[in-house]
Scaffold this active site. Structure first.
Site, PDB file in Angstrom:
ATOM      1  N   LYS A  22      86.817  23.032-104.090  1.00 46.97           N
ATOM      2  CA  LYS A  22      88.002  23.007-104.966  1.00 46.97           C
ATOM      3  C   LYS A  22      87.592  22.870-106.431  1.00 46.97           C
ATOM      4  CE  LYS A  22      90.069  18.860-105.576  1.00 46.97           C
ATOM      5  NZ  LYS A  22      90.243  18.362-106.942  1.00 46.97           N
ATOM      6  N   ASN A  23      86.675  21.926-106.707  1.00 46.70           N
ATOM      7  CA  ASN A  23      86.351  21.648-108.110  1.00 46.70           C
ATOM      8  C   ASN A  23      85.455  22.704-108.748  1.00 46.70           C
ATOM      9  OD1 ASN A  23      87.983  19.454-108.013  1.00 46.70           O
ATOM     10  ND2 ASN A  23      86.331  17.921-107.904  1.00 46.70           N
ATOM     11  N   CYS A 116      95.965   8.491-114.644  1.00 44.86           N
ATOM     12  CA  CYS A 116      96.242   8.824-113.248  1.00 44.86           C
ATOM     13  C   CYS A 116      95.818   7.662-112.375  1.00 44.86           C
ATOM     14  CB  CYS A 116      95.601  10.144-112.847  1.00 44.86           C
ATOM     15  SG  CYS A 116      93.935  10.026-112.262  1.00 44.86           S
ATOM     16  N   ARG A 121      91.355   8.302-117.862  1.00 47.33           N
ATOM     17  CA  ARG A 121      90.875   9.683-117.928  1.00 47.33           C
ATOM     18  C   ARG A 121      91.314  10.426-119.193  1.00 47.33           C
ATOM     19  NH1 ARG A 121      91.512  12.438-112.129  1.00 47.33           N
ATOM     20  NH2 ARG A 121      89.826  13.725-112.928  1.00 47.33           N
ATOM     21  N   ASP A 304      83.351  10.764-106.061  1.00 49.40           N
ATOM     22  CA  ASP A 304      84.296  11.379-105.124  1.00 49.40           C
ATOM     23  C   ASP A 304      83.957  11.073-103.660  1.00 49.40           C
ATOM     24  OD1 ASP A 304      85.728  12.391-107.215  1.00 49.40           O
ATOM     25  OD2 ASP A 304      84.971  14.435-107.043  1.00 49.40           O
ATOM     26  N   ARG A 396      95.823  18.231-101.313  1.00 49.98           N
ATOM     27  CA  ARG A 396      95.343  18.768-102.597  1.00 49.98           C
ATOM     28  C   ARG A 396      93.886  19.198-102.492  1.00 49.98           C
ATOM     29  NH1 ARG A 396      96.427  15.126-107.642  1.00 49.98           N
ATOM     30  NH2 ARG A 396      95.348  16.933-108.453  1.00 49.98           N
TER      31      ARG A 396
END
Ligand code: EPU
Length: 417
Positions: A22-23, A116, A121, A304, A396
């Site tokens: 995804k990233n 968030c 961030r 992560d 997500r």
């Protein structure tokens, strides 16, 4: 809102395939702004964040279509330079359109992301870098408004290595006048993947994957044909899921070279991990040893994966110290794991996890993407049933998580209300 119901206690066995990262896919999709024409990107995971980025690019005037794992982006015309709040509040990575829009259209207006669940961030380093390249930037009514007829190459040094900051500036610099040098740049594999994608479009980039990246501006770029790398965090998540159940799992379509820190740490806990070409074989004893981790920028242990590793440590033998060095509020999963019987104490940036014999199923709440993955892992080992609320977070970032886990034997059910 969907919930996941997991009945724990099943040893995971079998084969699971990893999706594209995804990233990596998100910045590569944003890069298609730079190559007027039809951009085709393959191995793109089918996820909510990907469709959010697609819709944002469509809002800018581009054609967006996803068929299976292939995304087509038609970027002949850009008709808007604005990324509205509605997209940015759904997904912070929307800020990745700032650099390429400015480079292609000479102007970009992007809603400033708020804080968030995992931390404040800020994006001050993205803004600082673009200003160094000659952009005039104003902040009004919650929007960053950046203007520059032609960006100029500059030396930009990041106080902290930032992944999306490095990506934004790298994209902006591809069409600038002269050379840009990014110092203390992020070295994450997703940055390298974006650089490789840009190079395939005709960009002149050297040093991606090291802390100094040099980009020589070129006059134009051609559209993309690119395949995204496998998701290293999804790979690590499946390793932890296999490990907590004492399972035996083959993980295919992954790249073990991207997760050395994770493999090495899991090896120290007693898990057996072997690899051949594009697959990993994971075999775990029924109880693992505790190990300490400190999250660090790549190639260190990734933030992560912190929550998923913590889930594993809740039932390991001994005490583990888990230090989160990247985000100031990334322990939201701790309170939920405690509800399942975990023994965790948090002081500042360090969580002390004392392994318990067993976790117990409970109703819990997902608070962010990786926290939700950690609750799934904990639930797989817990006695009884765990119901995880707000699983839209997991959607997500993990394509078909429950189907993939079911293939390994897990008893997982999605309850749609
Ligand atoms: N930071 C600043 N100023 C900036 C930018 C960053 O102070 O202008 C700080 C951040 O607050 C943080 C540190 O620098 O303390 C590193 O943040 P970074 O900018 O690298 O994070 P990011 O680019 O916003 C990406 C991933 C995250 C991942 C982090 C760290 C994407 C789309 N997101 O975020 O992924 O945790 O790098 O590796 O690439 C996830 O997938 O669950 C996720 C949160």
């Amino acid at each position: 809102m969907d919930k996941l119901e997991i009945e724990g206690g099943v040893r995971l066995c079998g084969e699971v395939s990893v999706s594209g990262a995804k990233n990596a896919a998100l910045p590569v999709m944003a890069a298609s702004i730079l190559g007027p024409g039809e951009n085709i990107i393959s191995n793109v995971p089918r996820l909510r964040d990907i469709s959010t980025m697609g819709k944002l690019l469509a809002h800018l005037g581009m054609g967006y279509h996803q068929e299976g794992n292939e995304v087509t982006l038609q970027s002949k015309d850009i008709t808007s330079i604005e990324a509205p709040y509605d997209y940015v509040k759904t997904m912070r990575a929307s800020v990745l359109v700032l650099g390429p829009l400015l480079a292609r259209a000479g102007e970009a207006k992007v809603s400033l992301p708020g804080g968030c669940a995992i931390g404040a961030r800020p994006i001050n380093l993205h803004i600082m870098g673009l200003e160094k390249m000659g952009a005039e930037i104003t902040l009004t009514e919650g929007y960053i408004h950046a203007r520059s007829k032609k960006l100029k190459g500059a030396v930009v040094y990041f106080d902290i290595p930032t992944v999306t900051g490095t990506e934004n500036l790298m994209m902006a610099a591809t069409l600038a006048d002269g050379e840009t040098v990014l110092g203390n740049a992020a070295c994450e594999p997703e940055v390298v993947d974006l650089a490789d994608a840009l190079i395939s479009m005709g960009a002149d980039i050297q040093g991606a994957g090291t802390s100094t990246i040099r980009i020589k501006g070129v006059s134009s770029l051609k559209p993309l044909r690119y395949r995204i790398i496998p998701d290293r965090i999804e790979t690590g998540t499946f390793i932890c899921a296999a490990a907590i159940t004492g399972g035996e799992v083959r993980i295919v379509n992954c790249d073990e070279g991207l997760i050395e820190a994770i493999i090495s740490k899991l090896g120290e806990t007693g898990a057996e991990i072997r690899h051949d070409s594009d697959s990993l074989y994971v075999k775990c004893p029924s109880c693992l040893k505790s190990e300490d981790i400190k999250t660090m920028p790549y190639p260190g242990f990734p933030t992560d994966m912190q929550a998923q590793f913590m889930a594993l440590m809740t039932v390991a033998e001994g005490t583990s110290l888990i230090t989160e060095n990247i985000f100031e509020n990334r322990f939201m999963h701790v309170a939920e794991m405690r509800r399942m019987g975990a023994n965790i104490r948090v002081e500042g940036a360090t969580a002390t996890v004392k392994g318990v014999k067993t976790l117990k199923g409970a109703p819990v709440m997902a608070t962010d993407l990786r926290a939700s993955a950690s609750l799934v892992i904990a639930a797989l080992a817990a006695q009884g049933t765990t119901v995880i609320d707000r699983v839209y977070h997991i959607d997500r970032g993990y394509q078909g998580i429950e189907e993939k886990l079911r293939l390994l034997g897990a008893r997982v059910r999605r309850v749609s209300l």
